[in-house]
Design a protein around this motif. Structure first.
Motif, mmCIF file in Angstrom:
data_model
loop_
_atom_site.group_PDB
_atom_site.id
_atom_site.type_symbol
_atom_site.label_atom_id
_atom_site.label_comp_id
_atom_site.label_asym_id
_atom_site.label_seq_id
_atom_site.Cartn_x
_atom_site.Cartn_y
_atom_site.Cartn_z
ATOM 1 N N GLU A 108 0.178 -1.589 -5.418
ATOM 2 C CA GLU A 108 -0.176 -2.846 -4.878
ATOM 3 C C GLU A 108 -1.458 -3.311 -5.721
ATOM 4 O OE1 GLU A 108 -1.270 -2.789 -0.673
ATOM 5 O OE2 GLU A 108 0.888 -2.690 -0.125
ATOM 6 N N ARG A 109 -1.940 -2.490 -6.374
ATOM 7 C CA ARG A 109 -3.042 -2.889 -7.358
ATOM 8 C C ARG A 109 -2.646 -3.307 -8.843
ATOM 9 N NH1 ARG A 109 -5.636 2.109 -5.263
ATOM 10 N NH2 ARG A 109 -5.564 2.715 -7.365
ATOM 11 N N GLY A 110 -1.570 -3.102 -8.860
ATOM 12 C CA GLY A 110 -0.915 -3.145 -10.150
ATOM 13 C C GLY A 110 -1.274 -2.179 -11.098
ATOM 14 N N LYS A 111 -1.627 -0.799 -10.809
ATOM 15 C CA LYS A 111 -1.925 0.335 -11.534
ATOM 16 C C LYS A 111 -0.592 1.050 -12.237
ATOM 17 C CE LYS A 111 -6.520 -0.122 -11.481
ATOM 18 N NZ LYS A 111 -7.084 -0.813 -12.743
ATOM 19 N N ARG A 112 0.539 0.950 -11.220
ATOM 20 C CA ARG A 112 1.757 1.568 -11.451
ATOM 21 C C ARG A 112 2.615 0.574 -11.069
ATOM 22 N NH1 ARG A 112 2.404 7.276 -11.139
ATOM 23 N NH2 ARG A 112 4.500 6.979 -11.916
ATOM 24 N N VAL A 113 4.005 0.770 -11.663
ATOM 25 C CA VAL A 113 5.122 -0.209 -11.379
ATOM 26 C C VAL A 113 6.094 0.761 -10.765
ATOM 27 C CG1 VAL A 113 6.830 -1.558 -12.008
ATOM 28 C CG2 VAL A 113 4.677 -2.083 -13.107
ATOM 29 N N PRO A 114 6.632 0.339 -9.514
ATOM 30 C CA PRO A 114 7.640 1.166 -8.869
ATOM 31 C C PRO A 114 8.844 1.194 -9.788
ATOM 32 C CG PRO A 114 7.265 -0.678 -7.609
ATOM 33 C CD PRO A 114 6.228 -0.784 -8.604
ATOM 34 N N GLY A 115 9.513 2.608 -9.968
ATOM 35 C CA GLY A 115 10.634 2.600 -11.029
ATOM 36 C C GLY A 115 11.849 2.429 -10.093
ATOM 37 N N PRO A 116 12.831 2.322 -10.648
ATOM 38 C CA PRO A 116 14.123 2.111 -10.331
ATOM 39 C C PRO A 116 14.468 2.886 -8.646
ATOM 40 C CG PRO A 116 14.534 2.317 -12.321
ATOM 41 C CD PRO A 116 13.180 2.667 -12.288
ATOM 42 N N TYR A 117 14.054 4.179 -8.667
ATOM 43 C CA TYR A 117 14.147 4.816 -7.544
ATOM 44 C C TYR A 117 13.639 4.250 -6.312
ATOM 45 C CZ TYR A 117 14.338 8.918 -4.420
ATOM 46 O OH TYR A 117 14.569 9.623 -3.357
ATOM 47 N N TRP A 118 12.350 4.277 -6.628
ATOM 48 C CA TRP A 118 11.701 3.571 -5.416
ATOM 49 C C TRP A 118 11.819 2.496 -5.152
ATOM 50 C CZ3 TRP A 118 10.460 6.942 -2.096
ATOM 51 C CH2 TRP A 118 10.059 8.155 -2.256
ATOM 52 N N ARG A 119 12.153 1.346 -6.135
ATOM 53 C CA ARG A 119 12.594 -0.018 -5.614
ATOM 54 C C ARG A 119 13.683 -0.114 -4.828
ATOM 55 N NH1 ARG A 119 11.740 -1.196 -11.212
ATOM 56 N NH2 ARG A 119 13.866 -1.158 -11.647
#
Length: 112
Positions: A73-84
């Motif tokens: 939510e802070r844009g520090k990480r991007v959820p990868g395909p698994y978590w998306r």
């Protein structure tokens, strides 16, 4: 004599409420993933802890935490395909919309 089971497939569904709900989810085109996840999580009435718990339950993978949701939510990480794929289920957001939000976020980050 017991009543025959109803065929729920033929039961009319009042989609007026769900259409409004889905319209409000997809109203923000060009929105980065961190804004989409936060906005939809709040729209669903979930805390970051509750979203992390829901993701852990759906995926049967306890490695996700509130801290990870906060990073997304802070844009520090991007959820990868698994978590998306699990976010799509947990938040009831089309996977294509999440993918576009990831692309938008990456473009925004690259232009900084």
């Amino acid at each position: 004599m017991p009543a025959a089971p109803r065929d729920v497939r033929s039961t009319p569904v009042d989609a007026s409420r769900s259409d409004v709900f889905h319209d409000s989810i997809s109203e923000q085109s060009g929105e980065p993933v961190w804004e989409l996840v936060r906005r939809v999580r709040k729209l669903r009435g979930l805390t970051q802890y509750q979203l992390a718990d829901r993701l852990a339950e759906l995926s049967r993978n306890s490695s996700v935490s509130r801290d990870e949701v906060a990073r997304w939510e802070r844009g520090k990480r991007v959820p990868g395909p698994y978590w998306r794929q699990w976010l799509s289920l947990a938040l009831d957001v089309p996977s294509e919309q999440l993918l576009e939000a990831v692309r938008c976020g990456r473009r925004r980050r690259a232009s900084r």
